[in-house]
Structure formats: structure tokens, C-alpha cells
Design a protein around this motif. Structure first.
Motif, PDB file in Angstrom:
ATOM      1  N   ARG A 189      68.862  88.457  -8.477  1.00 19.63           N
ATOM      2  CA  ARG A 189      67.755  88.480  -9.539  1.00 19.63           C
ATOM      3  C   ARG A 189      66.497  88.803  -8.673  1.00 19.63           C
ATOM      4  O   ARG A 189      65.444  89.484  -9.323  1.00 19.63           O
ATOM      5  CB  ARG A 189      67.697  87.367 -10.450  1.00 19.63           C
ATOM      6  CG  ARG A 189      66.782  87.655 -11.411  1.00 19.63           C
ATOM      7  CD  ARG A 189      66.815  86.682 -12.801  1.00 19.63           C
ATOM      8  NE  ARG A 189      65.812  87.074 -13.713  1.00 19.63           N
ATOM      9  CZ  ARG A 189      65.886  86.681 -14.912  1.00 19.63           C
ATOM     10  NH1 ARG A 189      66.556  85.862 -15.144  1.00 19.63           N
ATOM     11  NH2 ARG A 189      64.773  86.851 -15.761  1.00 19.63           N
ATOM     12  N   THR A 190      66.270  87.884  -7.825  1.00 16.51           N
ATOM     13  CA  THR A 190      64.884  87.954  -7.193  1.00 16.51           C
ATOM     14  C   THR A 190      64.523  89.299  -6.540  1.00 16.51           C
ATOM     15  O   THR A 190      63.453  89.969  -6.519  1.00 16.51           O
ATOM     16  CB  THR A 190      64.957  86.855  -5.788  1.00 16.51           C
ATOM     17  OG1 THR A 190      65.985  87.157  -4.861  1.00 16.51           O
ATOM     18  CG2 THR A 190      65.023  85.646  -6.365  1.00 16.51           C
TER      19      THR A 190
ATOM     20  N   ASP B 160      63.575  91.587  -9.479  1.00 14.86           N
ATOM     21  CA  ASP B 160      62.473  91.222  -9.904  1.00 14.86           C
ATOM     22  C   ASP B 160      61.462  91.823  -9.151  1.00 14.86           C
ATOM     23  O   ASP B 160      60.262  92.196  -9.363  1.00 14.86           O
ATOM     24  CB  ASP B 160      62.051  89.610 -10.175  1.00 14.86           C
ATOM     25  CG  ASP B 160      62.705  88.884 -11.278  1.00 14.86           C
ATOM     26  OD1 ASP B 160      63.114  89.905 -12.237  1.00 14.86           O
ATOM     27  OD2 ASP B 160      62.948  87.720 -11.225  1.00 14.86           O
TER      28      ASP B 160
ATOM     29  N   GLU C 209      60.583  95.222  -9.876  1.00 11.80           N
ATOM     30  CA  GLU C 209      59.833  95.423 -10.950  1.00 11.80           C
ATOM     31  C   GLU C 209      58.454  94.714 -10.717  1.00 11.80           C
ATOM     32  O   GLU C 209      57.474  94.435 -11.710  1.00 11.80           O
ATOM     33  CB  GLU C 209      60.378  94.340 -12.198  1.00 11.80           C
ATOM     34  CG  GLU C 209      61.620  95.158 -12.735  1.00 11.80           C
ATOM     35  CD  GLU C 209      61.248  96.546 -13.387  1.00 11.80           C
ATOM     36  OE1 GLU C 209      60.610  96.627 -14.149  1.00 11.80           O
ATOM     37  OE2 GLU C 209      61.999  97.407 -13.145  1.00 11.80           O
TER      38      GLU C 209
ATOM     39  N   ASN D 124      59.015  86.799  -5.823  1.00 10.77           N
ATOM     40  CA  ASN D 124      59.070  85.585  -5.714  1.00 10.77           C
ATOM     41  C   ASN D 124      58.747  85.472  -4.162  1.00 10.77           C
ATOM     42  O   ASN D 124      59.646  85.299  -3.285  1.00 10.77           O
ATOM     43  CB  ASN D 124      60.447  85.221  -5.946  1.00 10.77           C
ATOM     44  CG  ASN D 124      60.708  83.672  -5.907  1.00 10.77           C
ATOM     45  OD1 ASN D 124      59.760  83.004  -5.257  1.00 10.77           O
ATOM     46  ND2 ASN D 124      61.820  83.267  -6.251  1.00 10.77           N
TER      47      ASN D 124
ATOM     48  N   SER E 283      67.193  96.940 -12.647  1.00 14.51           N
ATOM     49  CA  SER E 283      66.002  96.244 -12.747  1.00 14.51           C
ATOM     50  C   SER E 283      65.335  95.861 -13.790  1.00 14.51           C
ATOM     51  O   SER E 283      64.465  94.989 -14.077  1.00 14.51           O
ATOM     52  CB  SER E 283      64.913  96.570 -11.564  1.00 14.51           C
ATOM     53  OG  SER E 283      64.386  97.823 -12.112  1.00 14.51           O
TER      54      SER E 283
ATOM     55  N   ARG F 113      57.421  91.969  -9.459  1.00 13.72           N
ATOM     56  CA  ARG F 113      57.323  90.265  -9.766  1.00 13.72           C
ATOM     57  C   ARG F 113      57.765  89.803  -8.613  1.00 13.72           C
ATOM     58  O   ARG F 113      58.947  89.036  -8.749  1.00 13.72           O
ATOM     59  CB  ARG F 113      58.132  90.090 -11.027  1.00 13.72           C
ATOM     60  CG  ARG F 113      57.445  90.735 -12.146  1.00 13.72           C
ATOM     61  CD  ARG F 113      58.350  90.376 -13.606  1.00 13.72           C
ATOM     62  NE  ARG F 113      59.676  90.476 -13.465  1.00 13.72           N
ATOM     63  CZ  ARG F 113      60.606  91.368 -14.169  1.00 13.72           C
ATOM     64  NH1 ARG F 113      59.772  92.252 -14.722  1.00 13.72           N
ATOM     65  NH2 ARG F 113      61.688  91.346 -13.847  1.00 13.72           N
TER      66      ARG F 113
END
Length: 165
Positions: free
Chosen positions: A54-55, A58, A61, A65, A42, A63
Motif C-alpha cells: 500500500r505504501t 500511495d 498517487e 510515506n 494505485s 502520497r
């Protein structure tokens, strides 16, 4: 096997590391059983091999979406699990059991290390006292006193050391 890490285990900045079973002498020859190990990172800087996930990385982390339906489903599921007291207590119990086992293992390791250290010290002392000309009886008595062990244990150390001398 798939692992999600919140750290870069391999230190190359990649979001995805993938390993398969290959012949170590002819790397192009695969085992053919289809097994793979995939490690996601990550903290990645390079996402060329993990764009599709990737989402989620994220999300790991913090973050998220919020426009991604999968991420929304994951957040909803996490909130349900956190809200379920029975599951929460089961998790707390699991964590406590895990910590207890870890502590027990560490304690056993420390005890084993102490025994090994004591045996090594005993061997050194026995060899030294023997070189000084002390009798077996004197060595055993001095060893027991120096290591604060029973005369029987000192005798066992003496016999083991002399058997290997």
C-alpha cells in the motif's frame, strides 16, 4: 508478471488482481508452472489483498510515506536517475523513438484502411455500372476517373471484382 497501473483496469476497486493459469473446463486444475499475473491498482478503494504494498501504491498517487525506508530509497533512486543527464537523454530518445514508431504504425493503419475503403468502393461502383449495362472498358475508364486512380489499378479492381462475381 507484475504490472502497476495508475488506473483500475478491472473497475472493481481492488488494489490487487491476481490471475493464474487454470484449465478452463476444470477451474480447480492449475497448469502447475507457477506463472501468475498480478495487477496492482494505485487508485484502489480496497486494500485487503495488498496491504504489504500500500505504501508504494500511495507513492504512485503522490502520497509518499516519508517514514517508510523503502519509499525513501525509491525517491532517492528516482532523484539520482533524474539528475543523470545521460540517462535522461537516453529516456528522451527512447520516448521519441516510441512516438515515431507509434506514428508510423498509425500512418500504415490509415493507409491500409484507405486502400480497403477504396477497394470496397471500387467493388460497389463496378457492380453498379455493370448492372447499368456498361461495358468493361467503360467501367474501367469511369472507375479510374471516379476514384482518381490509374487505368491499370482500375483494371485490377475490375478483374478482381468480376472474378468473385
Amino acid at each position: 508478471m507484475i504490472m502497476f497501473c495508475a488506473f483500475d483496469y478491472y473497475g472493481q476497486g481492488a488494489a490487487r488482481y491476481e490471475f493464474g493459469n487454470v484449465n478452463l473446463f476444470a477451474r480447480r486444475q492449475e497448469m502447475g508452472d507457477g506463472r501468475k499475473i498480478v495487477v496492482f491498482n494505485s487508485k484502489a478503494k480496497h486494500f485487503e489483498h495488498a496491504r504489504e504494498i500500500r505504501t508504494f501504491l500511495d507513492f504512485m498517487e503522490k502520497r509518499p510515506n516519508t517514514e517508510d525506508s523503502f519509499i525513501n530509497d525509491v525517491q532517492t533512486t528516482i532523484e539520482l536517475v533524474k539528475g543523470n543527464q545521460e540517462r535522461k537523454w537516453a529516456y528522451v530518445k527512447f520516448e521519441a523513438d516510441l512516438q515515431y514508431r507509434l506514428n508510423q504504425s498509425q500512418e500504415q493503419g490509415i493507409q491500409q484502411g484507405e486502400k480497403q475503403g477504396q477497394a470496397k468502393s471500387a467493388t460497389g461502383i463496378i457492380k453498379f455500372l455493370s448492372a447499368q449495362g456498361q461495358s468493361a472498358q467503360e467501367i474501367v475508364a469511369n472507375l479510374a476517373q471516379m476514384l482518381n486512380i490509374s487505368p491499370e489499378q482500375a483494371q485490377r479492381y475490375y478483374e478482381q471484382t468480376m472474378a468473385h462475381a
